[in-house]
Motif scaffolding. Structure first.
Motif, mmCIF file in Angstrom:
data_model
loop_
_atom_site.group_PDB
_atom_site.id
_atom_site.type_symbol
_atom_site.label_atom_id
_atom_site.label_comp_id
_atom_site.label_asym_id
_atom_site.label_seq_id
_atom_site.Cartn_x
_atom_site.Cartn_y
_atom_site.Cartn_z
ATOM 1 N N ASP A 69 0.823 -1.218 0.000
ATOM 2 C CA ASP A 69 0.000 0.000 0.000
ATOM 3 C C ASP A 69 0.851 1.260 0.000
ATOM 4 O O ASP A 69 0.546 2.231 -0.704
ATOM 5 N N ASN A 70 1.921 1.267 0.795
ATOM 6 C CA ASN A 70 2.802 2.444 0.825
ATOM 7 C C ASN A 70 3.476 2.657 -0.529
ATOM 8 O O ASN A 70 3.622 3.790 -0.993
ATOM 9 N N LEU A 71 3.864 1.574 -1.157
ATOM 10 C CA LEU A 71 4.520 1.662 -2.457
ATOM 11 C C LEU A 71 3.556 2.178 -3.520
ATOM 12 O O LEU A 71 3.919 3.009 -4.360
ATOM 13 N N LYS A 72 2.320 1.725 -3.454
ATOM 14 C CA LYS A 72 1.312 2.206 -4.408
ATOM 15 C C LYS A 72 1.083 3.701 -4.245
ATOM 16 O O LYS A 72 0.966 4.439 -5.239
ATOM 17 N N LEU B 167 13.972 -1.851 -7.338
ATOM 18 C CA LEU B 167 13.174 -2.702 -6.457
ATOM 19 C C LEU B 167 14.050 -3.844 -5.958
ATOM 20 O O LEU B 167 14.596 -4.610 -6.747
ATOM 21 N N GLU B 168 14.182 -3.944 -4.644
ATOM 22 C CA GLU B 168 14.989 -5.003 -4.051
ATOM 23 C C GLU B 168 14.096 -5.888 -3.191
ATOM 24 O O GLU B 168 13.255 -5.397 -2.433
ATOM 25 N N GLY B 169 14.275 -7.193 -3.321
ATOM 26 C CA GLY B 169 13.486 -8.125 -2.526
ATOM 27 C C GLY B 169 13.731 -9.546 -2.948
ATOM 28 O O GLY B 169 14.295 -9.813 -4.012
ATOM 29 N N GLU B 170 13.302 -10.448 -2.113
ATOM 30 C CA GLU B 170 13.480 -11.863 -2.400
ATOM 31 C C GLU B 170 12.619 -12.275 -3.592
ATOM 32 O O GLU B 170 11.588 -11.642 -3.878
ATOM 33 N N PRO B 171 13.014 -13.315 -4.306
ATOM 34 C CA PRO B 171 12.215 -13.775 -5.457
ATOM 35 C C PRO B 171 10.809 -14.171 -5.041
ATOM 36 O O PRO B 171 10.599 -14.738 -3.968
ATOM 37 N N GLY B 172 9.858 -13.833 -5.914
ATOM 38 C CA GLY B 172 8.481 -14.251 -5.678
ATOM 39 C C GLY B 172 7.642 -13.289 -4.879
ATOM 40 O O GLY B 172 6.493 -13.589 -4.540
ATOM 41 N N ASN B 173 8.177 -12.099 -4.562
ATOM 42 C CA ASN B 173 7.404 -11.139 -3.766
ATOM 43 C C ASN B 173 6.637 -10.135 -4.609
ATOM 44 O O ASN B 173 6.047 -9.200 -4.067
ATOM 45 N N GLY B 174 6.659 -10.271 -5.928
ATOM 46 C CA GLY B 174 5.789 -9.451 -6.778
ATOM 47 C C GLY B 174 6.436 -8.236 -7.397
ATOM 48 O O GLY B 174 5.739 -7.281 -7.739
ATOM 49 N N LYS B 175 7.761 -8.244 -7.565
ATOM 50 C CA LYS B 175 8.424 -7.069 -8.162
ATOM 51 C C LYS B 175 7.990 -6.886 -9.616
ATOM 52 O O LYS B 175 7.689 -5.773 -10.054
ATOM 53 N N PRO C 64 14.908 15.334 -18.789
ATOM 54 C CA PRO C 64 13.862 15.354 -17.763
ATOM 55 C C PRO C 64 12.459 15.149 -18.315
ATOM 56 O O PRO C 64 11.562 14.727 -17.596
ATOM 57 N N THR C 65 12.268 15.456 -19.591
ATOM 58 C CA THR C 65 10.912 15.395 -20.150
ATOM 59 C C THR C 65 10.738 14.260 -21.151
ATOM 60 O O THR C 65 9.800 14.285 -21.949
ATOM 61 N N ASN C 66 11.612 13.280 -21.153
ATOM 62 C CA ASN C 66 11.487 12.246 -22.195
ATOM 63 C C ASN C 66 10.446 11.192 -21.863
ATOM 64 O O ASN C 66 10.102 10.381 -22.712
ATOM 65 N N GLY C 67 9.970 11.148 -20.620
ATOM 66 C CA GLY C 67 8.874 10.251 -20.283
ATOM 67 C C GLY C 67 9.232 8.790 -20.218
ATOM 68 O O GLY C 67 8.374 7.939 -20.455
ATOM 69 N N VAL C 68 10.497 8.473 -19.934
ATOM 70 C CA VAL C 68 10.919 7.080 -19.809
ATOM 71 C C VAL C 68 11.340 6.823 -18.368
ATOM 72 O O VAL C 68 12.167 7.554 -17.816
ATOM 73 N N LEU C 69 10.762 5.808 -17.760
ATOM 74 C CA LEU C 69 11.095 5.422 -16.398
ATOM 75 C C LEU C 69 11.676 4.016 -16.409
ATOM 76 O O LEU C 69 11.090 3.103 -16.987
ATOM 77 N N VAL C 70 12.849 3.855 -15.788
ATOM 78 C CA VAL C 70 13.497 2.552 -15.704
ATOM 79 C C VAL C 70 13.237 1.960 -14.335
ATOM 80 O O VAL C 70 13.518 2.593 -13.308
ATOM 81 N N ILE C 71 12.675 0.765 -14.318
ATOM 82 C CA ILE C 71 12.478 0.029 -13.070
ATOM 83 C C ILE C 71 13.325 -1.233 -13.147
ATOM 84 O O ILE C 71 13.181 -2.018 -14.075
ATOM 85 N N ALA C 72 14.221 -1.385 -12.207
ATOM 86 C CA ALA C 72 15.095 -2.552 -12.169
ATOM 87 C C ALA C 72 14.811 -3.359 -10.913
ATOM 88 O O ALA C 72 14.631 -2.794 -9.828
ATOM 89 N N ALA C 73 14.749 -4.662 -11.067
ATOM 90 C CA ALA C 73 14.487 -5.554 -9.941
ATOM 91 C C ALA C 73 15.719 -6.397 -9.667
ATOM 92 O O ALA C 73 16.348 -6.914 -10.599
ATOM 93 N N ILE D 80 13.599 0.949 -3.382
ATOM 94 C CA ILE D 80 12.418 0.485 -2.650
ATOM 95 C C ILE D 80 12.580 -0.994 -2.343
ATOM 96 O O ILE D 80 12.846 -1.797 -3.237
ATOM 97 N N SER D 81 12.428 -1.326 -1.082
ATOM 98 C CA SER D 81 12.508 -2.713 -0.657
ATOM 99 C C SER D 81 11.114 -3.332 -0.724
ATOM 100 O O SER D 81 10.136 -2.754 -0.225
#
Length: 389
Positions: A155-158, A187-195, A284-293, A314-315
């Motif tokens: 919930d906090n992450l959302k 995003l850091e966390g153990e496998p299977g936690n929904g990253k 800053p305005t290119n609209g691309v966000l990188v999410i790495a797990a 984010i853990s």
């Protein structure tokens, strides 16, 4: 079907016979005229030909494989053997003989085989190139089909992500207020936690493009393919902005650079360097966000995860008790748990379990009960499934 019927048709059979007859007549006629023309040419030993050349009695010579046809000063045609000497051509030219070389059948076959070989080789190279770094290496998902409502917990992450979603939709508007979108989220966390599920939900909630990738997508048996794939990925993301680039198993390609000189370490260093260049190249305005797990943030190169490249770390923890209760309710839909298997009771048993492990244990418990001919699974089945998982 039409071709088969045409062959069965008498008219089709006659046409085939006529074509074969014409080809046979032309081939036979060509062979006859060739043989008759060859029979009119006098055959002489090579020594006689050699003497004629030395005495300036040869006007022209035509080399045909292992034979030589030549014309003397009396305009008489002769044929002799070709010595296949590397100096033979020079000898004729020094004696002012007009020399032509005609490809024989074996030479033509050799050329055809060479063309086929090089054509096949080039085709393989093109296929491998398109396979490993072709434009379809990374698929763009326009709809992930996942929303935040499909994710239990976090919930906090959302809540933190809602503001980022608004910036991604209108980066220029926020730039006027001096607010830029984060370049990356780790995003850091153990496998299977929904990253992975969370990244898809963020793209689905924001209604923007989503490009998934994993560490193995950048691996190749060929050197320098990995960095080229990195450039291809981010080039595609910029064209599809606003867009989320999700890199799973990030510790597989972003490990600390090692300059030992081995091929593997050199390729890893090039991939990390390519990632650094691409992340630093964002506007800053290119609209691309990188999410790495990643499962291990300590294994990542410090230059890669510093602020300004990945602004948020984010853990993703194991689900708490309330989240586990909701997960049990979700994963037992369609199954038949016994009365003793209440969501609260099962949630206590699953303390420290990842989301994926909870689903696996419940599925295995239902399977154990089914193998024993029972519709409902019990606490004992759950405990047995837990030991097997």
């Amino acid at each position: 079907m039409n071709k088969v019927n045409s062959l069965k048709n008498p008219r089709g059979k006659r046409l085939v016979v006529i074509i074969f007859a014409i080809v046979a007549v032309l081939a036979g006629g060509g062979y006859y005229f060739y043989s008759s023309s060859q029979s009119k040419i006098q055959k002489v030993p090579y020594s006689e030909f050699y003497s004629a050349v030395e005495n300036d009695l040869v006007v022209s010579a035509k080399i045909k494989g292992d034979k030589i046809e030549y014309v003397d000063t009396s305009n008489v045609h002769y044929i002799t053997q070709n010595p296949q000497s590397p100096y033979f051509m020079e000898f004729l030219l020094r004696c002012d003989v007009d020399v032509t070389v005609e490809k024989d059948f074996s030479d033509i076959i050799s050329i055809i085989l060479d063309v086929i070989f090089y054509g096949f080789f080039i085709t393989v190279i093109v296929f491998v190139f398109r396979k490993f770094i072709g434009p379809n290496s990374f698929k763009v998902m326009h709809k992930t089909g996942v929303k935040f409502d499909d994710i239990v917990g976090m919930d906090n992450l959302k809540r933190d992500m809602k503001q980022i979603m608004e910036i991604m939709k209108a980066p220029a508007e926020y730039a006027k207020r001096g607010i830029r979108m984060p370049k990356g989220i780790l995003l850091e966390g153990e496998p299977g936690n929904g990253k992975t599920l969370f990244a898809k939900a963020l793209a689905g909630e924001a209604k923007i493009n989503f490009i998934p990738a994993k560490a193995t997508d950048f691996e190749s048996m060929f050197m320098a393919i990995g960095p080229m794939k990195v450039k291809l990925l981010f080039k595609k993301a910029r064209r599809r902005a606003p867009c989320i680039v999700f890199i799973d198993e990030f510790d597989g390609i972003g490990t600390v650079r090692n300059y030992s000189g081995s091929a593997i370490e050199t390729e890893n260093t090039r991939i990390v360097t390519a990632l650094l260049n691409e992340l630093d190249g964002f506007e800053p305005t290119n609209g691309v966000l990188v999410i790495a797990a990643t499962n291990s943030i300590k294994a990542l190169d410090p230059a890669l995860i510093r602020p300004g490249r990945f602004d948020a770390r984010i853990s993703v923890p194991y689900p708490d008790e309330n989240a586990r209760i909701k997960l049990v309710e979700m994963y037992t839909r369609g199954k038949s748990p016994a009365d003793e298997c209440t969501p609260a009771e099962l949630a206590k048993m699953f303390s420290g379990f990842s989301c994926a492990k909870i689903e696996s244990v419940l599925n295995r418990a239902a399977l154990i009960a089914s193998q024993e001919g029972r519709m409902e699974f019990t606490i004992s089945d759950v405990k047995a499934a837990e030991k097997e998982s």
